[in-house]
Design a protein around this motif. Structure first.
Motif, PDB file in Angstrom:
ATOM      1  N   LYS A 194      49.338  46.855  51.040  1.00  0.00           N
ATOM      2  CA  LYS A 194      48.532  47.159  49.207  1.00  0.00           C
ATOM      3  C   LYS A 194      48.854  46.177  47.807  1.00  0.00           C
ATOM      4  CE  LYS A 194      48.081  52.877  49.855  1.00  0.00           C
ATOM      5  NZ  LYS A 194      48.696  53.920  49.285  1.00  0.00           N
ATOM      6  N   ARG A 195      48.463  45.845  47.096  1.00  0.00           N
ATOM      7  CA  ARG A 195      48.234  45.395  46.172  1.00  0.00           C
ATOM      8  C   ARG A 195      47.814  45.908  44.382  1.00  0.00           C
ATOM      9  NH1 ARG A 195      47.251  38.615  46.111  1.00  0.00           N
ATOM     10  NH2 ARG A 195      48.780  38.466  44.291  1.00  0.00           N
ATOM     11  N   ALA A 196      49.057  46.117  44.086  1.00  0.00           N
ATOM     12  CA  ALA A 196      49.014  46.306  42.637  1.00  0.00           C
ATOM     13  C   ALA A 196      49.418  46.052  41.335  1.00  0.00           C
ATOM     14  CB  ALA A 196      50.163  47.744  42.280  1.00  0.00           C
ATOM     15  N   THR A 247      44.397  48.510  42.028  1.00  0.00           N
ATOM     16  CA  THR A 247      45.053  48.806  44.112  1.00  0.00           C
ATOM     17  C   THR A 247      43.829  46.959  44.198  1.00  0.00           C
ATOM     18  OG1 THR A 247      45.984  51.105  43.303  1.00  0.00           O
ATOM     19  CG2 THR A 247      45.926  50.287  45.533  1.00  0.00           C
ATOM     20  N   GLU A 281      43.404  47.845  48.890  1.00  0.00           N
ATOM     21  CA  GLU A 281      44.082  48.217  49.917  1.00  0.00           C
ATOM     22  C   GLU A 281      43.278  46.934  50.921  1.00  0.00           C
ATOM     23  OE1 GLU A 281      43.610  51.874  51.105  1.00  0.00           O
ATOM     24  OE2 GLU A 281      44.347  52.998  48.220  1.00  0.00           O
ATOM     25  N   ALA A 299      39.767  51.862  42.799  1.00  0.00           N
ATOM     26  CA  ALA A 299      40.616  50.856  44.169  1.00  0.00           C
ATOM     27  C   ALA A 299      40.023  50.459  44.837  1.00  0.00           C
ATOM     28  CB  ALA A 299      41.470  51.709  45.453  1.00  0.00           C
ATOM     29  N   TRP A 350      52.034  41.739  48.186  1.00  0.00           N
ATOM     30  CA  TRP A 350      51.468  42.855  49.113  1.00  0.00           C
ATOM     31  C   TRP A 350      52.834  43.931  49.066  1.00  0.00           C
ATOM     32  CZ3 TRP A 350      46.427  43.765  49.373  1.00  0.00           C
ATOM     33  CH2 TRP A 350      44.960  42.666  48.908  1.00  0.00           C
ATOM     34  N   CYS A 391      39.839  47.620  39.016  1.00  0.00           N
ATOM     35  CA  CYS A 391      40.811  48.374  40.081  1.00  0.00           C
ATOM     36  C   CYS A 391      42.528  48.128  40.442  1.00  0.00           C
ATOM     37  CB  CYS A 391      39.908  48.537  41.765  1.00  0.00           C
ATOM     38  SG  CYS A 391      38.399  48.739  41.448  1.00  0.00           S
ATOM     39  N   GLN A 410      52.995  50.873  41.309  1.00  0.00           N
ATOM     40  CA  GLN A 410      53.119  51.211  42.289  1.00  0.00           C
ATOM     41  C   GLN A 410      50.917  50.916  41.896  1.00  0.00           C
ATOM     42  OE1 GLN A 410      55.188  51.554  44.493  1.00  0.00           O
ATOM     43  NE2 GLN A 410      55.807  50.148  43.172  1.00  0.00           N
ATOM     44  N   PRO A 411      50.979  51.247  42.964  1.00  0.00           N
ATOM     45  CA  PRO A 411      49.164  51.435  43.693  1.00  0.00           C
ATOM     46  C   PRO A 411      49.147  53.531  44.143  1.00  0.00           C
ATOM     47  CG  PRO A 411      50.953  50.493  46.074  1.00  0.00           C
ATOM     48  CD  PRO A 411      51.234  50.125  44.787  1.00  0.00           C
ATOM     49  N   ARG A 412      47.771  53.156  44.294  1.00  0.00           N
ATOM     50  CA  ARG A 412      47.587  54.483  43.787  1.00  0.00           C
ATOM     51  C   ARG A 412      48.208  55.479  45.955  1.00  0.00           C
ATOM     52  NH1 ARG A 412      41.086  56.161  46.114  1.00  0.00           N
ATOM     53  NH2 ARG A 412      41.417  54.636  47.733  1.00  0.00           N
ATOM     54  N   TRP A 471      41.303  39.849  45.670  1.00  0.00           N
ATOM     55  CA  TRP A 471      42.472  40.111  44.189  1.00  0.00           C
ATOM     56  C   TRP A 471      41.667  39.985  43.097  1.00  0.00           C
ATOM     57  CZ3 TRP A 471      45.072  43.879  42.665  1.00  0.00           C
ATOM     58  CH2 TRP A 471      45.841  44.129  42.488  1.00  0.00           C
TER      59      TRP A 471
END
Length: 357
Positions: free
Chosen positions: A312-314, A123, A125, A85, A136, A121, A319-321, A113
């Motif tokens: 959080k962004r993925a 994720t 945050e 992350a 986000w 990474c 899904q983010p961690r 990002w």
């Protein structure tokens, strides 16, 4: 006819955190920003990276004149258990983008990002601050922040504490516990012994001792440890950092003996007086999860909880961690950790905790 002034072009760059002059310029911008915290400072970013074996990054937005108009400090976290992350800021409870205008905010958000993608990474945050445009996931319900102004004296501080908690503080003060502050090795060792026992009892792994040493080294006179002792036995301690007239008690805890002695109550009351003597006017009690015992404890001291905004962004479709120890997925691990012998928890804990970020 008067022509409108044109906005100077905006440029983005990666800061050289090994360059003292660059670090100093960034630190000046951070300290002057009204939403800044110690977790935005280069000192924090470098200390946590060194102390936990991670990588520090910092993106800077500047005008053509060289004026800094935005900063995004980032910690690149790698963990065999929790994945990778890019976090603003690692091992802190605050962070995010500091900017003086919207164009810097947007540019830093997108550049952050893009850096996360380049570093692989999955994720990213942001722990606080405005949320830039993009995909986000915003959380404003999990954590509360607690801060208020310090009173003018110890007696006024006691009066400011609600009656029930005030009685606990008075009982602790009557016990004749000893208070010491400092940064030398003996104090660090005492703090780590107390803190490691405290977090083991909560079911979470302890951070490497080197993390505390690096924070103290980087912050210098702007950080210290306060220890409460019962005779020759340290029973409670807290590592705090200081910035812009605010004290941030961050890593604190007590042994099993501390509860009966009200040592934690004495510790925080003593820290208020110590911070006041250092010229502080505000006490930031940090974050706690809504609906938990720690949140109730801080409310008992007269602090009102304010929702913290995390984002959080993925990548699309992912899904983010998730590293919240209160998550049902970690319930069994937390229960098992509480039962570990302290020596085992202290051996295994730093290897796990350095990857939490």
């Amino acid at each position: 006819m008067t022509m409108p002034l044109l906005t100077m072009p905006l440029g983005l760059r990666a800061a050289d955190l090994h360059d003292a002059a660059d670090r100093a310029r960034i630190a000046r911008f951070v300290r002057a920003h009204p939403q800044a915290t110690p977790f935005h400072l280069p000192e924090w970013n470098i200390a946590v990276a060194r102390g936990c074996g991670q990588r520090a990054h910092c993106l800077v937005a500047e005008r053509a004149s060289g004026e800094i108009v935005g900063v995004l400090p980032l910690t690149e976290i790698g963990s065999f258990l929790f994945g990778r992350a890019l976090v603003s800021t690692g091992f802190g409870v605050a962070g995010g983008i500091l900017a003086t205008n919207d164009d810097a905010l947007v540019a830093l958000g997108e550049a952050g990002w893009e850096l996360a993608e380049r570093l692989r990474c999955p994720t990213m945050e942001l722990r606080g601050g405005p949320v830039p445009a993009g995909n986000w996931q915003v959380d404003e319900t999990t954590y509360l922040g607690f801060a208020r102004n310090l009173a003018a004296s110890d007696e006024a501080e006691l009066t400011a504490i609600p009656r029930k908690q005030r009685a606990e503080v008075r009982k602790g003060l009557a016990a004749g516990l000893d208070i010491t502050t400092g940064c030398h090795d003996k104090v660090v060792d005492a703090h780590y012994a107390i803190y490691s026992e405290s977090v083991r009892n909560l079911g979470t792994p302890v951070f490497p001792k080197q993390l505390f040493r690096e924070i103290l080294r980087e912050f210098g006179e702007s950080a210290d440890i306060l220890v409460v002792s019962d005779g020759d036995h340290p029973v409670a301690s807290v590592l705090s950092v200081y910035m812009n007239g605010t004290v941030y008690p961050y890593w604190g805890g007590g042994t099993q003996a501390a509860r009966g002695l009200r040592a934690n109550d004495v510790m925080y009351f003593a820290l208020m007086g110590h911070a006041r003597a250092r010229g502080c006017t505000r006490f930031d009690f940090g974050r706690s999860k809504a609906g938990t015992g720690p949140a109730a404890f801080k409310k008992n001291w007269g602090f009102e909880g304010t929702p913290l905004r995390y984002a959080k962004r993925a990548p699309a479709g992912q899904q983010p961690r998730e590293i919240n120890p209160m998550s049902p997925r970690y319930r069994l691990q937390v229960a098992a950790w509480r039962k570990l012998p302290l020596w085992a928890a202290n051996q295994l804990g730093p290897m796990i905790a350095r990857g939490l970020g």
